[in-house]
Design a protein around this motif. Structure first.
Motif, short mmCIF file in Angstrom:
data_model
loop_
_atom_site.label_atom_id
_atom_site.label_comp_id
_atom_site.label_asym_id
_atom_site.label_seq_id
_atom_site.Cartn_x
_atom_site.Cartn_y
_atom_site.Cartn_z
N GLY A 186 7.28 0.35 -8.33
CA GLY A 186 6.50 -0.58 -7.53
C GLY A 186 6.42 -0.21 -6.06
O GLY A 186 5.94 -0.98 -5.23
N VAL A 187 6.90 0.99 -5.72
CA VAL A 187 6.83 1.48 -4.34
C VAL A 187 5.52 2.26 -4.17
O VAL A 187 5.24 3.18 -4.93
CB VAL A 187 8.03 2.38 -4.00
N THR A 188 4.74 1.88 -3.19
CA THR A 188 3.42 2.49 -2.97
C THR A 188 3.27 2.94 -1.53
O THR A 188 4.12 2.64 -0.67
CB THR A 188 2.30 1.49 -3.29
N ALA A 189 2.17 3.62 -1.27
CA ALA A 189 1.89 4.04 0.11
C ALA A 189 1.78 2.85 1.04
O ALA A 189 2.11 2.94 2.23
CB ALA A 189 0.60 4.86 0.14
N ASP A 190 1.34 1.73 0.51
CA ASP A 190 1.13 0.55 1.34
C ASP A 190 2.42 -0.20 1.67
O ASP A 190 2.52 -0.82 2.73
CB ASP A 190 0.15 -0.41 0.65
N ASN A 191 3.39 -0.19 0.75
CA ASN A 191 4.59 -1.01 0.98
C ASN A 191 5.87 -0.23 1.21
O ASN A 191 6.93 -0.81 1.45
CB ASN A 191 4.81 -2.00 -0.18
N CYS A 192 5.80 1.12 1.14
CA CYS A 192 7.04 1.90 1.17
C CYS A 192 7.82 1.74 2.47
O CYS A 192 9.05 1.63 2.46
CB CYS A 192 6.77 3.37 0.86
N GLN A 193 7.13 1.72 3.60
CA GLN A 193 7.84 1.58 4.87
C GLN A 193 8.50 0.21 4.98
O GLN A 193 9.65 0.11 5.41
CB GLN A 193 6.89 1.81 6.03
N GLU A 194 7.80 -0.83 4.59
CA GLU A 194 8.37 -2.18 4.65
C GLU A 194 9.58 -2.31 3.74
O GLU A 194 10.61 -2.86 4.15
CB GLU A 194 7.31 -3.22 4.25
N LEU A 195 9.49 -1.78 2.53
CA LEU A 195 10.61 -1.85 1.60
C LEU A 195 11.81 -1.05 2.12
O LEU A 195 12.96 -1.48 1.98
CB LEU A 195 10.20 -1.34 0.22
N ALA A 196 11.53 0.08 2.71
CA ALA A 196 12.62 0.88 3.29
C ALA A 196 13.30 0.11 4.41
O ALA A 196 14.54 0.08 4.50
CB ALA A 196 12.08 2.21 3.79
N ASP A 197 12.52 -0.53 5.26
CA ASP A 197 13.09 -1.30 6.37
C ASP A 197 13.92 -2.47 5.86
O ASP A 197 15.00 -2.76 6.39
CB ASP A 197 11.97 -1.82 7.28
N LEU A 198 13.43 -3.13 4.81
CA LEU A 198 14.13 -4.31 4.29
C LEU A 198 15.43 -3.95 3.58
O LEU A 198 16.40 -4.70 3.64
CB LEU A 198 13.21 -5.08 3.33
N THR A 199 15.44 -2.81 2.91
CA THR A 199 16.61 -2.45 2.11
C THR A 199 17.63 -1.61 2.87
O THR A 199 18.79 -1.54 2.49
CB THR A 199 16.19 -1.66 0.85
N GLY A 200 17.18 -0.94 3.93
CA GLY A 200 18.10 -0.12 4.71
C GLY A 200 18.17 1.32 4.25
O GLY A 200 19.00 2.09 4.75
N THR A 201 17.33 1.71 3.31
CA THR A 201 17.28 3.12 2.91
C THR A 201 16.10 3.79 3.59
O THR A 201 15.20 3.12 4.09
CB THR A 201 17.14 3.26 1.38
N ASN A 202 16.10 5.11 3.60
CA ASN A 202 14.95 5.82 4.17
C ASN A 202 14.35 6.79 3.17
O ASN A 202 13.62 7.71 3.54
CB ASN A 202 15.37 6.58 5.44
N ILE A 203 14.64 6.57 1.87
CA ILE A 203 14.12 7.45 0.83
C ILE A 203 13.38 6.62 -0.21
O ILE A 203 13.95 5.69 -0.79
CB ILE A 203 15.23 8.25 0.13
N VAL A 204 12.12 6.95 -0.42
CA VAL A 204 11.30 6.21 -1.39
C VAL A 204 10.72 7.17 -2.41
O VAL A 204 10.54 8.36 -2.15
CB VAL A 204 10.17 5.44 -0.67
N HIS A 205 10.41 6.62 -3.58
CA HIS A 205 10.02 7.44 -4.73
C HIS A 205 8.91 6.74 -5.48
O HIS A 205 8.93 5.52 -5.66
CB HIS A 205 11.25 7.60 -5.66
N GLY A 206 7.92 7.49 -5.93
CA GLY A 206 6.89 6.91 -6.77
C GLY A 206 5.71 7.83 -6.99
O GLY A 206 5.58 8.86 -6.34
N SER A 207 4.86 7.42 -7.90
CA SER A 207 3.65 8.18 -8.21
C SER A 207 2.46 7.69 -7.40
O SER A 207 1.37 8.26 -7.49
CB SER A 207 3.33 8.09 -9.70
N LYS A 208 2.66 6.64 -6.58
CA LYS A 208 1.55 6.07 -5.80
C LYS A 208 1.92 5.99 -4.31
O LYS A 208 1.42 5.15 -3.59
CB LYS A 208 1.21 4.67 -6.32
N ILE A 209 2.77 6.92 -3.87
CA ILE A 209 3.18 6.87 -2.46
C ILE A 209 2.30 7.72 -1.56
O ILE A 209 2.55 7.83 -0.37
CB ILE A 209 4.67 7.27 -2.28
N VAL A 210 1.27 8.32 -2.14
CA VAL A 210 0.27 9.05 -1.35
C VAL A 210 -1.12 8.53 -1.72
O VAL A 210 -1.30 7.94 -2.76
CB VAL A 210 0.34 10.56 -1.57
#
Length: 210
Positions: A186-210
């Protein structure tokens, strides 16, 4: 800086990727069942192509869909697949083994370790099947085995990752600088930065992050 790992089911989307926007590709087959080991030819071509572009390659080692409880034959097949992935210059290996009661299969992992030849190891979303109350101990066990990263959705696959923020934050806190927590599902190009900020990680993974 946000580190993005693109999940690629085959070679078709690799020409769309470029560094530094994408740092790493997790290469697998059969995403419909959560990903299985890609073929020798696919790994070979992906490795050469991505390395020319300055993108690292993490290769999925999973002999079939379904659960993550493997018998001796399957473990031997995984050993052979690991050896081929190492030979083809994968930069990391992605795997996950569980016991029938959804704990980390320490014996199975220890059997596979010699074939990995010291490559960085990533435990995939099989981690989310471990009971939450056991996940911190599971993380410690994976650190002891030399794993460098865990991919997690923070909850069951049918949950919204936004509903799992608190649990992911707890995992990130426990991990500290000992192991990386990478979020996916459920991590996408649109929400990846927000999710990273909320969770405290800086690494995101997915098939829709570009």
């Amino acid at each position: 800086m946000l580190i993005k790992e693109f999940c690629a089911e085959n070679l078709s989307k690799l020409p769309q990727l470029s560094a530094p926007a994408i740092s790493r590709v997790e290469l697998c087959d059969n995403l419909a069942v959560g990903g299985t080991t890609p073929s020798y030819g696919v790994i070979k071509e992906a490795s050469a192509y991505l390395h020319e572009k300055g993108i690292s390659l993490a290769t999925m080692i999973r002999p079939r869909g379904g659960d993550f409880v493997y018998n001796d034959l399957e473990l031997r097949a995984m050993e052979e697949d690991i050896l081929r992935a190492v030979e083809l210059e994968s930069d990391a290996l992605v795997l996950g083994l569980l016991t029938e009661d959804n704990q980390v299969d320490l014996d199975g992992l220890e059997q596979l370790l010699p074939s990995t030849q010291g490559l960085p190891l990533v435990f995939h979303m099989a981690f989310d099947l471990i009971p939450k109350e056991d996940q911190l101990q599971a993380m410690d066990d994976l650190i002891d085995l030399g794993f460098v990263r865990i991919l997690t959705h923070g909850g069951a696959s049918d949950t919204d990752i936004a509903d799992n923020i608190d649990h992911i934050k707890a995992l990130v806190k426990h991990a500290g600088d000992r192991i990386q927590i990478m979020i996916g599902g459920g991590v996408t190009a649109d929400n990846c930065q927000e999710l990273a900020d909320l969770t405290g990680t800086n690494i995101v993974h997915g098939s829709k992050i570009v």
